[in-house]
Design a protein around this motif. Sequence first.
Motif, PDB file in Angstrom:
ATOM      1  N   GLY A 122       0.786  -1.237   0.000  1.00 55.87           N
ATOM      2  CA  GLY A 122       0.000   0.000   0.000  1.00 55.87           C
ATOM      3  C   GLY A 122       0.809   1.273   0.000  1.00 55.87           C
ATOM      4  O   GLY A 122       0.302   2.337   0.389  1.00 55.87           O
ATOM      5  N   THR A 123       2.085   1.214  -0.449  1.00 60.44           N
ATOM      6  CA  THR A 123       2.898   2.434  -0.549  1.00 60.44           C
ATOM      7  C   THR A 123       2.186   3.435  -1.452  1.00 60.44           C
ATOM      8  O   THR A 123       1.754   3.101  -2.553  1.00 60.44           O
ATOM      9  N   ASP A 124       2.055   4.667  -0.981  1.00 59.38           N
ATOM     10  CA  ASP A 124       1.256   5.657  -1.707  1.00 59.38           C
ATOM     11  C   ASP A 124       1.891   6.080  -3.018  1.00 59.38           C
ATOM     12  O   ASP A 124       1.203   6.211  -4.032  1.00 59.38           O
ATOM     13  N   HIS A 125       3.189   6.316  -2.999  1.00 58.06           N
ATOM     14  CA  HIS A 125       3.875   6.766  -4.219  1.00 58.06           C
ATOM     15  C   HIS A 125       5.242   6.089  -4.305  1.00 58.06           C
ATOM     16  O   HIS A 125       6.009   6.108  -3.333  1.00 58.06           O
ATOM     17  N   ILE A 126       5.520   5.513  -5.462  1.00 58.80           N
ATOM     18  CA  ILE A 126       6.780   4.811  -5.699  1.00 58.80           C
ATOM     19  C   ILE A 126       7.521   5.532  -6.814  1.00 58.80           C
ATOM     20  O   ILE A 126       6.972   5.745  -7.902  1.00 58.80           O
ATOM     21  N   ILE A 127       8.753   5.918  -6.540  1.00 57.99           N
ATOM     22  CA  ILE A 127       9.519   6.717  -7.495  1.00 57.99           C
ATOM     23  C   ILE A 127      10.686   5.908  -8.032  1.00 57.99           C
ATOM     24  O   ILE A 127      11.576   5.495  -7.279  1.00 57.99           O
ATOM     25  N   ASN A 128      10.672   5.670  -9.330  1.00 60.95           N
ATOM     26  CA  ASN A 128      11.789   5.034 -10.033  1.00 60.95           C
ATOM     27  C   ASN A 128      12.374   6.086 -10.969  1.00 60.95           C
ATOM     28  O   ASN A 128      11.776   6.389 -12.007  1.00 60.95           O
ATOM     29  N   PRO A 129      13.522   6.681 -10.626  1.00 52.86           N
ATOM     30  CA  PRO A 129      14.040   7.800 -11.423  1.00 52.86           C
ATOM     31  C   PRO A 129      14.376   7.414 -12.857  1.00 52.86           C
ATOM     32  O   PRO A 129      14.253   8.235 -13.769  1.00 52.86           O
ATOM     33  N   PHE A 130      14.786   6.162 -13.069  1.00 54.07           N
ATOM     34  CA  PHE A 130      15.170   5.749 -14.417  1.00 54.07           C
ATOM     35  C   PHE A 130      13.947   5.625 -15.319  1.00 54.07           C
ATOM     36  O   PHE A 130      13.943   6.114 -16.450  1.00 54.07           O
ATOM     37  N   ASN A 131      12.899   4.988 -14.820  1.00 48.21           N
ATOM     38  CA  ASN A 131      11.670   4.877 -15.609  1.00 48.21           C
ATOM     39  C   ASN A 131      11.038   6.242 -15.830  1.00 48.21           C
ATOM     40  O   ASN A 131      10.483   6.523 -16.897  1.00 48.21           O
ATOM     41  N   THR A 132      11.121   7.106 -14.804  1.00 49.94           N
ATOM     42  CA  THR A 132      10.547   8.446 -14.926  1.00 49.94           C
ATOM     43  C   THR A 132      11.221   9.219 -16.045  1.00 49.94           C
ATOM     44  O   THR A 132      10.548   9.816 -16.899  1.00 49.94           O
ATOM     45  N   PHE A 133      12.557   9.215 -16.060  1.00 47.45           N
ATOM     46  CA  PHE A 133      13.237   9.965 -17.113  1.00 47.45           C
ATOM     47  C   PHE A 133      12.991   9.343 -18.481  1.00 47.45           C
ATOM     48  O   PHE A 133      12.780  10.070 -19.463  1.00 47.45           O
ATOM     49  N   ALA A 134      13.028   8.028 -18.575  1.00 43.78           N
ATOM     50  CA  ALA A 134      12.821   7.364 -19.868  1.00 43.78           C
ATOM     51  C   ALA A 134      11.475   7.747 -20.456  1.00 43.78           C
ATOM     52  O   ALA A 134      11.352   8.017 -21.656  1.00 43.78           O
ATOM     53  N   TRP A 135      10.464   7.791 -19.603  1.00 45.73           N
ATOM     54  CA  TRP A 135       9.129   8.171 -20.076  1.00 45.73           C
ATOM     55  C   TRP A 135       9.101   9.634 -20.514  1.00 45.73           C
ATOM     56  O   TRP A 135       8.556   9.973 -21.566  1.00 45.73           O
ATOM     57  N   HIS A 136       9.696  10.524 -19.701  1.00 48.90           N
ATOM     58  CA  HIS A 136       9.750  11.947 -20.061  1.00 48.90           C
ATOM     59  C   HIS A 136      10.522  12.145 -21.374  1.00 48.90           C
ATOM     60  O   HIS A 136      10.126  12.964 -22.215  1.00 48.90           O
ATOM     61  N   PHE A 137      11.610  11.410 -21.518  1.00 52.38           N
ATOM     62  CA  PHE A 137      12.428  11.556 -22.728  1.00 52.38           C
ATOM     63  C   PHE A 137      11.646  11.125 -23.962  1.00 52.38           C
ATOM     64  O   PHE A 137      11.734  11.763 -25.014  1.00 52.38           O
ATOM     65  N   SER A 138      10.851  10.077 -23.837  1.00 54.56           N
ATOM     66  CA  SER A 138      10.057   9.639 -24.990  1.00 54.56           C
ATOM     67  C   SER A 138       9.037  10.694 -25.392  1.00 54.56           C
ATOM     68  O   SER A 138       8.690  10.826 -26.572  1.00 54.56           O
ATOM     69  N   LEU A 139       8.559  11.485 -24.417  1.00 52.65           N
ATOM     70  CA  LEU A 139       7.629  12.566 -24.726  1.00 52.65           C
ATOM     71  C   LEU A 139       8.271  13.619 -25.624  1.00 52.65           C
ATOM     72  O   LEU A 139       7.591  14.253 -26.431  1.00 52.65           O
ATOM     73  N   ALA A 140       9.578  13.826 -25.464  1.00 51.13           N
ATOM     74  CA  ALA A 140      10.265  14.834 -26.273  1.00 51.13           C
ATOM     75  C   ALA A 140      10.214  14.486 -27.752  1.00 51.13           C
ATOM     76  O   ALA A 140      10.281  15.378 -28.611  1.00 51.13           O
ATOM     77  N   PHE A 141      10.104  13.203 -28.091  1.00 52.16           N
ATOM     78  CA  PHE A 141       9.967  12.791 -29.492  1.00 52.16           C
ATOM     79  C   PHE A 141       8.544  13.005 -30.001  1.00 52.16           C
ATOM     80  O   PHE A 141       8.340  13.535 -31.088  1.00 52.16           O
ATOM     81  N   SER A 142       7.567  12.604 -29.198  1.00 53.90           N
ATOM     82  CA  SER A 142       6.179  12.623 -29.663  1.00 53.90           C
ATOM     83  C   SER A 142       5.491  13.964 -29.458  1.00 53.90           C
ATOM     84  O   SER A 142       4.633  14.353 -30.247  1.00 53.90           O
ATOM     85  N   SER A 143       5.855  14.688 -28.382  1.00 56.42           N
ATOM     86  CA  SER A 143       5.224  15.979 -28.093  1.00 56.42           C
ATOM     87  C   SER A 143       6.188  16.842 -27.281  1.00 56.42           C
ATOM     88  O   SER A 143       6.160  16.840 -26.054  1.00 56.42           O
ATOM     89  N   PRO A 144       7.053  17.602 -27.963  1.00 59.68           N
ATOM     90  CA  PRO A 144       8.020  18.435 -27.234  1.00 59.68           C
ATOM     91  C   PRO A 144       7.370  19.389 -26.237  1.00 59.68           C
ATOM     92  O   PRO A 144       7.930  19.643 -25.169  1.00 59.68           O
ATOM     93  N   SER A 145       6.187  19.917 -26.572  1.00 64.47           N
ATOM     94  CA  SER A 145       5.542  20.860 -25.652  1.00 64.47           C
ATOM     95  C   SER A 145       5.038  20.144 -24.398  1.00 64.47           C
ATOM     96  O   SER A 145       5.103  20.690 -23.292  1.00 64.47           O
ATOM     97  N   LEU A 146       4.562  18.914 -24.530  1.00 66.22           N
ATOM     98  CA  LEU A 146       4.127  18.155 -23.366  1.00 66.22           C
ATOM     99  C   LEU A 146       5.328  17.765 -22.502  1.00 66.22           C
ATOM    100  O   LEU A 146       5.252  17.765 -21.271  1.00 66.22           O
ATOM    101  N   HIS A 147       6.441  17.460 -23.148  1.00 67.22           N
ATOM    102  CA  HIS A 147       7.684  17.201 -22.420  1.00 67.22           C
ATOM    103  C   HIS A 147       8.086  18.427 -21.626  1.00 67.22           C
ATOM    104  O   HIS A 147       8.462  18.341 -20.453  1.00 67.22           O
ATOM    105  N   LEU A 148       7.978  19.609 -22.253  1.00 67.75           N
ATOM    106  CA  LEU A 148       8.351  20.858 -21.586  1.00 67.75           C
ATOM    107  C   LEU A 148       7.402  21.162 -20.432  1.00 67.75           C
ATOM    108  O   LEU A 148       7.830  21.613 -19.369  1.00 67.75           O
ATOM    109  N   LEU A 149       6.115  20.899 -20.622  1.00 71.33           N
ATOM    110  CA  LEU A 149       5.130  21.132 -19.566  1.00 71.33           C
ATOM    111  C   LEU A 149       5.456  20.280 -18.342  1.00 71.33           C
ATOM    112  O   LEU A 149       5.452  20.766 -17.204  1.00 71.33           O
ATOM    113  N   ASN A 150       5.745  19.001 -18.549  1.00 75.49           N
ATOM    114  CA  ASN A 150       6.126  18.119 -17.445  1.00 75.49           C
ATOM    115  C   ASN A 150       7.400  18.603 -16.775  1.00 75.49           C
ATOM    116  O   ASN A 150       7.530  18.555 -15.545  1.00 75.49           O
ATOM    117  N   ASP A 151       8.337  19.061 -17.577  1.00 78.66           N
ATOM    118  CA  ASP A 151       9.622  19.540 -17.060  1.00 78.66           C
ATOM    119  C   ASP A 151       9.419  20.770 -16.174  1.00 78.66           C
ATOM    120  O   ASP A 151       9.892  20.822 -15.034  1.00 78.66           O
TER     121      ASP A 151
END
Length: 457
Positions: free
Chosen positions: A132-161
């Motif tokens: 029941g951990t409320d939030h689990i943070i995996n920095p590697f998966n987080t960045f990989a997902w954000h980086f993929s956004l830069a290919f498909s939607s640079p503005s959405l990547h920037l918004l998250n950033d």
Amino acid sequence: ISRARAAHRIHRIRESFYLLCGYGEAGKVVTRFLSEVGERVVVVDRSENAINELKLSEMPFETEALIGDASDPEQLQRAGLTHTLCKGVIAVVGDDEENLKIMISAKLLNPGLKAIGRVNEADTADNMRSFGTDHIINPFNTFAWHFSLAFSSPSLHLLNDWLSQTDYQTLNDPVFPPRGLWILCGFGRFGKALHRKLEEQGNTVIVIETLPEAADAPEGTVRGRGTEAVTLKQAEVERAVGIIAGTDNDANNLSIIMTAKALAADLFTVARQNHNRNAPLFKAADVNIVVNQNLLIANQIITLLTTPLTYQFLKQANKQGVQWSNELVSRIGATVDERAPLIWVMDLTAQAAPAFFQAVRDRRELTLGQLYREPHNRKVRLPAVPLMIARAGDYILAPDDATTLQVGDRVLFCGPRAARSKLFSTVTSNEIMIYLITGRHRIISPLWRYLAGGRNE
């Protein structure tokens, strides 16, 4: 004796606090930020040097520290895990197994406590989730997902950033990574996460790894570190559009980037930064994207603790289209300078917004566009952007100015600090509220009331 004294002081705490386990690089950023915004923190770390460093760091707000093994339930209880005023536990120790034990202790000994845990391995994340951990943070998966956004939607990547940064950090510019052949140096947890996302975005990837068999690297992997020109040439660096230096060694990552740029100057470069102290070196290397895993972890934790509605907003925003994110990024960019925007929540309740509550009781209607105006000149809009309204379990994304506000609404804004101060003045001042709704200033001086015949202007 010092441990007993620390435990006694923690037991006597009379205001709410967070329990932070692991005073490493991410833990330091989180502790500093929480202290600066007036939140009390109790820190547990097994390293005496780390605790001594904390005691000498002159935090703005009082911070307690305890030397001990945070994975030991007894030590956690001494540190305040079961204290009635403990409102959350954060596990950012450098070891997955320890973080898991901390989350288990938190959920078994104080089930209602907000628990945030950092992980590197998927198996550990699954185990944390089962408790029941409320939030689990995996920095590697987080960045990989954000980086993929830069290919498909640079503005959405920037918004998250932008919305994942704290308001003292410098805004990053938009990035536009090219599609084509990418070289990935290092095939550990970070490399594996990026490899999947790069291929999902239609890229070809050549991996460079010192121990391909042990790392379970894909077929065609080049054996080596990537710091040598000969290895990069084997990976066809002259034909590549981008390179990722993703090892756990900062010196090697910098060497990979500099060697690669000497061979192919136009490469798009991504580098993993493992230690905060090396930030000047990565800046001098002129890397397109620097991945500081410690800041990634810290910023996520800070967002979850201070404005959890931001997390919900980003989940909803990431389902939107390119045009929607383009327009929102443009609006946010117009309200800030070189610093990331402050994000805050305005609760439209009787306690937090008494002037708004009174206006609704008086059957006055207030739209969102009327709310974020200069308190003494309603023709001027405040430099703030309403991101979302949370209303009775529903979410209104990027609400327009014509949206009628209701008691109980939670409005997520971003913008400069001055705008937040003025907005809070508006919802707590009856005079300002009536002016924004009617355009008339209410005279509150008894003398002026008498001279005006008891009428308002």
